[in-house]
Design an enzyme around this catalytic site. Structure first.
Site, PDB file in Angstrom:
ATOM      1  N   CYS A 115      11.910   0.249  25.580  1.00 10.47           N
ATOM      2  CA  CYS A 115      12.811  -0.758  25.033  1.00 10.47           C
ATOM      3  C   CYS A 115      14.242  -0.526  25.526  1.00 10.47           C
ATOM      4  CB  CYS A 115      12.757  -0.695  23.506  1.00 10.47           C
ATOM      5  SG  CYS A 115      13.710  -1.966  22.683  1.00 10.47           S
ATOM      6  N   PRO A 116      14.891  -1.549  25.985  1.00  5.03           N
ATOM      7  CA  PRO A 116      14.569  -2.976  25.944  1.00  5.03           C
ATOM      8  C   PRO A 116      13.997  -3.517  27.253  1.00  5.03           C
ATOM      9  CG  PRO A 116      16.866  -2.782  26.494  1.00  5.03           C
ATOM     10  CD  PRO A 116      16.311  -1.348  26.355  1.00  5.03           C
TER      11      PRO A 116
END
Length: 81
Positions: free
Chosen positions: A18-19
């Site tokens: 993430c992200p």
């Protein structure tokens, strides 16, 4: 389930956390035509909720399906406009 979809392109984001799966998915979707489906392959378990949340809050995309398999999470995203 992927056999039910006419996949236009596959995006491999395995190893990314993430992200980045969402960032790369957005970039790849931008390059598709309306109605085309992007298959996203990820190893980050968080991608299940991240891509779902992104698709739910983003106009012009639809999360068609998600699958959890042998250490790979598959997401099928359609560009709707």
């Amino acid at each position: 389930m992927s056999a039910d979809y006419d996949i236009t392109e596959t995006l491999d984001v395995k190893g990314a956390s993430c992200p980045m799966p969402v960032v790369k998915t957005k970039s790849a979707i931008d390059d598709l035509a309306e109605g085309e489906i992007l298959e996203v392959l990820a190893t980050d378990s968080g991608s299940m909720s991240d891509i779902d949340g992104w698709a739910s809050g983003t106009a012009g995309v639809e999360l068609v399906d998600q699958e959890e398999g042998d250490d790979v999470y598959k997401h099928y995203v359609r560009k709707t406009k």
